[in-house]
Design a protein around this motif. Structure first.
Motif, short mmCIF file in Angstrom:
data_model
loop_
_atom_site.label_atom_id
_atom_site.label_comp_id
_atom_site.label_asym_id
_atom_site.label_seq_id
_atom_site.Cartn_x
_atom_site.Cartn_y
_atom_site.Cartn_z
N ASP A 260 0.86 -1.15 -0.33
CA ASP A 260 -0.12 0.00 -0.19
C ASP A 260 0.87 1.21 -0.45
N ALA A 261 2.20 1.51 0.79
CA ALA A 261 2.66 2.64 0.40
C ALA A 261 3.66 2.68 -0.82
N ARG A 262 3.66 1.57 -1.25
CA ARG A 262 3.86 1.85 -2.34
C ARG A 262 3.34 1.96 -3.53
N GLY A 263 1.89 2.25 -3.48
CA GLY A 263 1.01 2.34 -4.07
C GLY A 263 0.30 0.95 -4.98
N GLY A 264 -0.14 0.10 -3.45
CA GLY A 264 -0.78 -0.60 -4.37
C GLY A 264 -2.30 -0.54 -3.67
N ARG A 265 -2.56 1.00 -3.63
CA ARG A 265 -4.38 0.41 -2.77
C ARG A 265 -5.22 -0.21 -4.16
N ILE A 266 -4.74 1.38 -4.90
CA ILE A 266 -5.35 1.19 -6.22
C ILE A 266 -5.05 1.18 -8.23
N ASP A 267 -5.54 0.97 -8.09
CA ASP A 267 -4.66 0.05 -9.94
C ASP A 267 -4.77 1.06 -10.37
N PRO A 268 -3.94 2.55 -10.83
CA PRO A 268 -4.39 3.33 -11.37
C PRO A 268 -4.03 3.20 -13.05
N TYR A 280 6.00 -0.01 -8.26
CA TYR A 280 7.27 -0.45 -7.64
C TYR A 280 6.73 -1.89 -6.49
N LEU A 281 5.69 -1.82 -7.41
CA LEU A 281 5.44 -2.37 -5.37
C LEU A 281 6.60 -3.77 -5.34
N PRO A 282 6.85 -4.56 -3.94
CA PRO A 282 7.83 -5.11 -3.58
C PRO A 282 7.46 -5.99 -2.83
N SER A 283 7.80 -7.30 -3.26
CA SER A 283 7.21 -8.76 -3.48
C SER A 283 7.32 -9.20 -1.77
N ALA A 284 6.33 -10.43 -1.76
CA ALA A 284 6.71 -10.43 0.22
C ALA A 284 7.81 -10.56 0.57
N THR A 285 8.81 -11.64 -0.36
CA THR A 285 9.97 -12.35 0.12
C THR A 285 10.60 -11.20 0.63
N GLU A 286 10.66 -10.19 -0.73
CA GLU A 286 11.70 -8.67 0.15
C GLU A 286 11.48 -8.50 0.93
#
Length: 637
Positions: A260-268, A280-286
């Motif tokens: 969410d902090a990287r912009g994943g709350r909505i799909d522009p 630039y959404l981080p992976s869960a592993t990262e």
């Protein structure tokens, strides 16, 4: 007596003695000396001398094949009787009542002196003389005690006692509805790689890293996120199953927060096909690997929010707005038909009061009311048409503070669409502001006015890299303009394109291509700045430079026209290509010039900008993108 008679008597006596010994020989075999051929004498009994105890009765000699073997002793043997020559035996002499027993004289054993080096310090004393042994052998304490063996301590790896509970609850605990299947699988894989040991709990509750993550989730509102999106699990410290489940859920919440902090709350891209940033959404592993290895997991989680100065100013303004309650009186305006300029309605006095125009009994929706309403609509991100529509009425029903917060949060969300690293040197085009800036090492070194796309042909929003400049460019008419303008014109007049200086060519597919050659009337002017992209837009010059003087400059077909483009070229091409050198190329053939190195360029949509002094500047929501973002966030909540 005569010798003959004596010999007979002796033979008879010897025979009698031999006959008397036959029973004994039957029990004990006679041993014969193999060399002399004569019987060996019977061995005398052996007796041990003991000065303190009476001699025990002699034990009988063991027979051949006896069940047990005689004890073996050592010492000096002294004979109790000596062997006699059989020839000298007197057959008439009386037999001896008892033969002298054979005794063993065993000397005392002298033990060697003890080596002091082998005696422990605590026992380095003169040993007492050994007492004579009177009973069975006793255990003897060794002179050198055995070394102390180290204590074997079996340590269970931290968290291993939760492994079974973690494995049992993995699937259910990661099932957050906004996490994708890929992210859930990555979280499960992270736990399996960690032997299903927990990351954030110990035997009593959250460990230090877990506490810092929990604290950061609780501060989500400071970054315009909703704390209710990250509900913390409840558990009892004594319940291992609940502790394990809480650990997994906290991992899932941390991954969700980072996205969410990287912009994943909505799909522009769902808002508009012209909003195409690269997220630039981080992976869960990262996320989990960075948090698990961090000294301050809370700070690492907070760092997924944009680091840019423009975002940080918005964040500070959001906190400030929430500290000051809106004291504007909230007026309830009843629903009704839309109100336009000149209309009469009993709600008009209420609208004026809500807009702060002062009391009035006039029920006419006059020009002052319409202008005040248009200003309100502009600030609320609504079409500023001065009409009291249903949506405007709903916006009037909210406190100004709440409305202002929503605007700030929506603008913060668009900052999340930018790369975390804008580039030390980069170009920023703020589309609603209609300005371009060149930033080097955080400082603006050049800025100029721009002309942007019309609402029906909006300038797209994205980031890319500028890599070359073309001087004396040709303009190829894009398909949209070709379809709307040129094809109808060519159908009416075959010379429609030629009269306007365009060249029409046939393509292999049977279509046509329309090109405007370089020149003073070229739509791109003398220079264009290229950053190849899916929208086929770029920055360029224009022959209509007088249009930069207007305030409303949404006039292009989507590209960005730049005021004084050669000054911009000085900034991007470097000292080798000066302003004068570029102008000497004007009027010659098309010339491509590569940038010394690609330069990041960002086309952004900032309708709300907070200055260094904290002052808020608002720009028109020319394409309605701000309103789209705000509504999407409201609907998702």
């Amino acid at each position: 007596m005569r010798p003959r008679h004596w010999a007979k008597l002796t033979s008879a006596s010897a025979l009698a003695i031999m006959m008397g010994c036959l029973p004994l020989r039957a029990e004990t075999p006679i041993q014969i000396d193999a060399t002399l051929g004569v019987p060996l004498p019977e061995q005398p009994e052996l007796k041990l001398l003991d000065s303190e105890q009476p001699a025990s009765p002699p034990a009988p000699l063991a027979h051949s094949g006896a069940a047990s073997e005689p004890d073996i002793v050592t010492g000096t043997v002294s004979a109790g009787s000596r062997l006699r020559d059989p020839a000298k035996l007197d057959a008439t002499a009386p037999a001896e009542a008892e033969e002298e027993p054979v005794t063993l004289d065993i000397p005392a054993i002298e033990m060697p002196a003890t080596d002091p080096a082998l005696v422990p310090a605590s026992k380095a004393v003169e040993p007492a003389p050994p007492a004579p042994q009177t009973g069975p052998l006793q255990s003897v304490e060794p002179l050198v005690p055995p070394p102390e063996m180290p204590k074997v301590v079996v340590t269970v790896p931290p968290g291993l006692e939760f492994a079974a509970a973690v494995a049992e609850h993995l699937q259910d605990a990661v099932a957050l509805h906004r996490l994708s299947e890929r992210e859930r699988n990555e979280i499960i894989a992270a736990y399996q790689a960690n032997e299903n040991k927990p990351f954030w709990i110990d035997g009593k509750g959250w460990n230090e890293a877990g506490k810092r993550i929990v604290a950061q989730l609780g501060r989500a509102a400071e970054d315009g996120l909703r704390p209710s999106d990250y509900p913390l699990p409840a558990f009892e410290a004594s319940d291992k199953a609940k502790l394990a489940e809480a650990d997994i859920r906290l991992s899932a919440l941390a991954v969700l927060y980072a996205r969410d902090a990287r912009g994943g709350r909505i799909d522009p891209r769902r808002l508009s096909k012209l909003i195409t940033p690269t997220l630039y959404l981080p992976s869960a592993t990262e996320v989990l690997s960075e948090l698990a290895g961090a000294t301050d997991a809370g700070a690492v989680l907070a760092a997924y929010n944009p680091p840019h100065e423009g975002y940080q100013r918005l964040k500070a303004k959001l906190v400030e707005m929430r500290e000051h309650l809106d004291d504007t009186p909230l007026v309830r305006i009843p629903a009704g038909p839309p109100l336009k300029l000149g209309m009469r309605d009993e709600r008009v006095p209420l609208v004026r009061a809500r807009l702060g125009l002062g009391p009035s009994e006039d029920q006419v929706f006059d020009r002052s009311t319409s202008l005040a309403l248009a200003d309100f609509q502009k600030k609320a991100g609504l079409p500023a048409n001065g009409i009291l529509s249903e949506r405007t009425l709903a916006a009037l029903g909210k406190p100004a503070t709440a409305r202002g917060e929503e605007d700030i949060v929506a603008q913060m969300e668009r900052w999340r669409w930018l790369p975390p690293d804008l580039g030390t040197d980069h170009i920023m085009v703020n589309v609603p502001e209609m300005r371009v800036r060149v930033i080097r090492s955080g400082k603006v070194v050049h800025e100029a006015r721009t002309i942007i796309g019309k609402p029906e042909s909006a300038t797209p929003i994205f980031s890319h890299k500028m890599d070359h400049v073309i001087v004396n460019p040709s303009w190829y008419v894009p398909p949209s303009i070709l379809k709307k303008e040129f094809l109808p014109g060519l159908a009416a007049d075959p010379d429609y394109a030629a009269k306007r200086g365009y060249v029409v060519t046939r393509t292999k597919g049977g279509g046509i291509s329309v090109r405007q050659p370089p020149g003073e009337r070229n739509a791109l002017g003398w220079i264009k700045f290229m950053f190849p992209n899916e929208h086929a837009v770029y920055l360029h010059d224009t022959p209509n430079r007088r249009l930069f003087a207007g305030e409303r400059r949404a006039l292009s077909h989507g590209c960005v026209r730049v005021e004084n483009p050669f000054a911009l070229a000085d900034q991007v091409l470097g000292p080798e290509w000066t302003h004068e050198r570029l102008k000497r190329l004007i009027g010659s053939g098309e010339r491509r010039i590569n940038l010394p190195q690609p330069l990041a360029i960002h086309l952004v949509y900032n309708t709300i900008v907070v200055g260094a002094d904290g002052h808020i500047t608002r720009f028109d929501d020319v394409y309605g993108f701000h309103r789209m973002v705000r509504q999407a966030l409201e609907q998702r909540g």
